[in-house]
Design a protein around this motif. Structure first.
Motif, PDB file in Angstrom:
ATOM      1  N   SER A  63      52.503  47.007  79.611  1.00  0.00           N
ATOM      2  CA  SER A  63      51.937  46.973  80.950  1.00  0.00           C
ATOM      3  C   SER A  63      52.420  48.174  81.768  1.00  0.00           C
ATOM      4  CB  SER A  63      52.362  45.681  81.657  1.00  0.00           C
ATOM      5  OG  SER A  63      52.128  45.757  83.041  1.00  0.00           O
ATOM      6  N   PRO A  64      51.541  48.749  82.593  1.00  0.00           N
ATOM      7  CA  PRO A  64      51.971  49.873  83.445  1.00  0.00           C
ATOM      8  C   PRO A  64      53.212  49.553  84.274  1.00  0.00           C
ATOM      9  CG  PRO A  64      49.591  49.698  83.487  1.00  0.00           C
ATOM     10  CD  PRO A  64      50.083  48.504  82.712  1.00  0.00           C
ATOM     11  N   ALA A  65      53.428  48.291  84.590  1.00  0.00           N
ATOM     12  CA  ALA A  65      54.616  47.912  85.360  1.00  0.00           C
ATOM     13  C   ALA A  65      55.901  48.185  84.595  1.00  0.00           C
ATOM     14  CB  ALA A  65      54.548  46.434  85.743  1.00  0.00           C
ATOM     15  N   ASP A  66      55.813  48.280  83.260  1.00  0.00           N
ATOM     16  CA  ASP A  66      56.991  48.519  82.417  1.00  0.00           C
ATOM     17  C   ASP A  66      57.034  49.921  81.825  1.00  0.00           C
ATOM     18  OD1 ASP A  66      58.144  45.953  82.678  1.00  0.00           O
ATOM     19  OD2 ASP A  66      56.737  45.131  81.227  1.00  0.00           O
ATOM     20  N   TRP A  67      56.127  50.817  82.264  1.00  0.00           N
ATOM     21  CA  TRP A  67      56.115  52.172  81.711  1.00  0.00           C
ATOM     22  C   TRP A  67      57.425  52.908  81.968  1.00  0.00           C
ATOM     23  CZ3 TRP A  67      50.593  54.355  83.222  1.00  0.00           C
ATOM     24  CH2 TRP A  67      49.643  53.765  82.383  1.00  0.00           C
ATOM     25  N   GLY A  68      58.118  52.566  83.024  1.00  0.00           N
ATOM     26  CA  GLY A  68      59.361  53.251  83.358  1.00  0.00           C
ATOM     27  C   GLY A  68      60.589  52.675  82.695  1.00  0.00           C
ATOM     28  N   SER A  69      60.435  51.798  81.718  1.00  0.00           N
ATOM     29  CA  SER A  69      61.585  51.169  81.047  1.00  0.00           C
ATOM     30  C   SER A  69      62.467  52.216  80.392  1.00  0.00           C
ATOM     31  CB  SER A  69      61.102  50.181  79.990  1.00  0.00           C
ATOM     32  OG  SER A  69      60.340  49.140  80.567  1.00  0.00           O
ATOM     33  N   ARG A  70      63.785  52.035  80.532  1.00  0.00           N
ATOM     34  CA  ARG A  70      64.743  52.982  79.974  1.00  0.00           C
ATOM     35  C   ARG A  70      65.806  52.291  79.112  1.00  0.00           C
ATOM     36  NH1 ARG A  70      61.078  55.582  80.908  1.00  0.00           N
ATOM     37  NH2 ARG A  70      60.882  57.494  82.149  1.00  0.00           N
ATOM     38  N   GLY A  71      65.625  51.006  78.864  1.00  0.00           N
ATOM     39  CA  GLY A  71      66.531  50.267  77.996  1.00  0.00           C
ATOM     40  C   GLY A  71      65.808  49.067  77.419  1.00  0.00           C
ATOM     41  N   ALA A  72      66.367  48.456  76.392  1.00  0.00           N
ATOM     42  CA  ALA A  72      65.745  47.296  75.760  1.00  0.00           C
ATOM     43  C   ALA A  72      66.801  46.474  75.043  1.00  0.00           C
ATOM     44  CB  ALA A  72      64.658  47.729  74.776  1.00  0.00           C
ATOM     45  N   SER A  73      66.515  45.193  74.891  1.00  0.00           N
ATOM     46  CA  SER A  73      67.370  44.306  74.115  1.00  0.00           C
ATOM     47  C   SER A  73      66.491  43.331  73.347  1.00  0.00           C
ATOM     48  CB  SER A  73      68.365  43.559  75.012  1.00  0.00           C
ATOM     49  OG  SER A  73      67.682  42.793  75.980  1.00  0.00           O
ATOM     50  N   TRP A  74      67.000  42.861  72.223  1.00  0.00           N
ATOM     51  CA  TRP A  74      66.256  41.899  71.416  1.00  0.00           C
ATOM     52  C   TRP A  74      67.199  41.241  70.414  1.00  0.00           C
ATOM     53  CZ3 TRP A  74      65.964  47.157  70.732  1.00  0.00           C
ATOM     54  CH2 TRP A  74      66.291  47.670  69.475  1.00  0.00           C
ATOM     55  N   SER A  75      66.696  40.201  69.774  1.00  0.00           N
ATOM     56  CA  SER A  75      67.404  39.549  68.677  1.00  0.00           C
ATOM     57  C   SER A  75      66.528  39.617  67.435  1.00  0.00           C
ATOM     58  CB  SER A  75      67.689  38.075  69.007  1.00  0.00           C
ATOM     59  OG  SER A  75      68.442  37.956  70.192  1.00  0.00           O
ATOM     60  N   TRP A  76      67.166  39.732  66.279  1.00  0.00           N
ATOM     61  CA  TRP A  76      66.388  39.702  65.047  1.00  0.00           C
ATOM     62  C   TRP A  76      67.195  39.073  63.922  1.00  0.00           C
ATOM     63  CZ3 TRP A  76      65.299  45.685  64.057  1.00  0.00           C
ATOM     64  CH2 TRP A  76      66.489  46.410  64.146  1.00  0.00           C
ATOM     65  N   THR A  77      66.478  38.585  62.947  1.00  0.00           N
ATOM     66  CA  THR A  77      67.112  37.927  61.806  1.00  0.00           C
ATOM     67  C   THR A  77      66.381  38.305  60.529  1.00  0.00           C
ATOM     68  OG1 THR A  77      67.919  35.791  60.987  1.00  0.00           O
ATOM     69  CG2 THR A  77      65.716  35.804  61.927  1.00  0.00           C
ATOM     70  N   VAL A  78      67.131  38.404  59.440  1.00  0.00           N
ATOM     71  CA  VAL A  78      66.549  38.690  58.130  1.00  0.00           C
ATOM     72  C   VAL A  78      67.086  37.661  57.144  1.00  0.00           C
ATOM     73  CG1 VAL A  78      66.418  40.335  56.211  1.00  0.00           C
ATOM     74  CG2 VAL A  78      66.280  41.159  58.572  1.00  0.00           C
ATOM     75  N   GLU A  79      66.198  36.937  56.491  1.00  0.00           N
ATOM     76  CA  GLU A  79      66.592  35.946  55.491  1.00  0.00           C
ATOM     77  C   GLU A  79      66.431  36.460  54.067  1.00  0.00           C
ATOM     78  OE1 GLU A  79      64.841  32.118  56.045  1.00  0.00           O
ATOM     79  OE2 GLU A  79      66.140  31.661  57.749  1.00  0.00           O
ATOM     80  N   GLN A  80      65.559  37.437  53.881  1.00  0.00           N
ATOM     81  CA  GLN A  80      65.395  38.066  52.565  1.00  0.00           C
ATOM     82  C   GLN A  80      65.188  39.544  52.789  1.00  0.00           C
ATOM     83  OE1 GLN A  80      62.699  35.942  50.039  1.00  0.00           O
ATOM     84  NE2 GLN A  80      62.905  37.348  48.324  1.00  0.00           N
ATOM     85  N   SER A  81      65.942  40.382  52.073  1.00  0.00           N
ATOM     86  CA  SER A  81      66.056  41.803  52.395  1.00  0.00           C
ATOM     87  C   SER A  81      65.588  42.703  51.260  1.00  0.00           C
ATOM     88  CB  SER A  81      67.530  42.132  52.705  1.00  0.00           C
ATOM     89  OG  SER A  81      67.747  43.525  52.843  1.00  0.00           O
ATOM     90  N   VAL A  82      65.047  43.860  51.642  1.00  0.00           N
ATOM     91  CA  VAL A  82      64.807  44.938  50.685  1.00  0.00           C
ATOM     92  C   VAL A  82      66.156  45.547  50.298  1.00  0.00           C
ATOM     93  CG1 VAL A  82      62.540  45.485  51.622  1.00  0.00           C
ATOM     94  CG2 VAL A  82      64.546  46.667  52.509  1.00  0.00           C
TER      95      VAL A  82
END
Length: 213
Positions: A63-82
């Protein structure tokens, strides 16, 4: 299996007061990179993915309201890996999950609001940072992408190949300066991919709690 992947992501990230959460329930589309290769994505509270000797991208506009974002956070998980790979090697760079941030100069962002991911990837003004869980690189290493025009894209290694659940918090502006120099423009797109075609292996992974700030 997907329920287990989603459960592993429950509220492992603390959001800041000015955070902009990104929904995985709507607005995402899959872009195949090969006619005969596609991952299996499930969209909802989190994005779950199964990749079986395949590769593709799920993407959304910002969204244009977030075009100025300069940082991010998230969570992720892997149960089977390459297995571990060299993320700088074209045709041998499988990884479990990559989260892409697509930037363009602020002056051209309005004209690209309707562009699809293929158009963006082919635009010389576009700069792409993808944070990767995979490979055998040290955390924070900036790896030039072997794909696309020279200087357009980089991979930033966060987690080596393997399983588990983690939370990430990245400085987009700082990483952009390290990768390309200068300040990032407008953040116009996001994408998630899994890549298992070169090693003909299997990925079971998920990502959630994605927040821009």
């Amino acid at each position: 299996m997907r329920l287990a992947l989603s459960a592993a992501l429950v509220l492992t990230t603390t959001l800041t007061a000015n955070a902009g959460p990104i929904s995985f329930a709507t607005g995402w589309q899959e872009q195949r990179l090969s006619l005969f290769s596609s991952n299996d994505y499930s969209f909802g509270q989190s994005l779950s993915m199964v990749s079986n000797g395949s590769v593709s991208i799920a993407w959304t506009r910002v969204s244009p309201a977030d075009w100025g974002s300069r940082g991010a956070s998230w969570s992720w998980t892997v149960e089977q890996s390459v297995p571990p790979t060299n993320l700088g090697q074209k045709g041998g760079d499988d990884r479990n999950v990559s989260l892409y941030f697509v930037f363009v100069p602020e002056s051209v962002a309005p004209s690209l609001q309707g562009a699809n991911i293929r158009s963006l990837l082919g635009n010389e003004d576009v700069r792409i940072m993808q944070y990767a869980w995979g490979g055998n690189h040290s955390r924070g290493q900036v790896i030039r992408s072997p794909y696309g025009p020279p200087g357009q894209g980089v991979t930033i290694a966060l987690r080596q190949a393997g399983t588990g659940s983690h939370s990430e918090n990245v400085d987009l502006a700082g990483d952009y300066a390290r990768a390309f120099g200068g300040e990032p423009g407008a953040l116009v797109g996001l994408a998630v991919s899994g890549d298992s075609d070169d090693t003909d292996s299997m990925i079971r992974a998920a990502i959630g709690n994605l927040t821009l700030r």
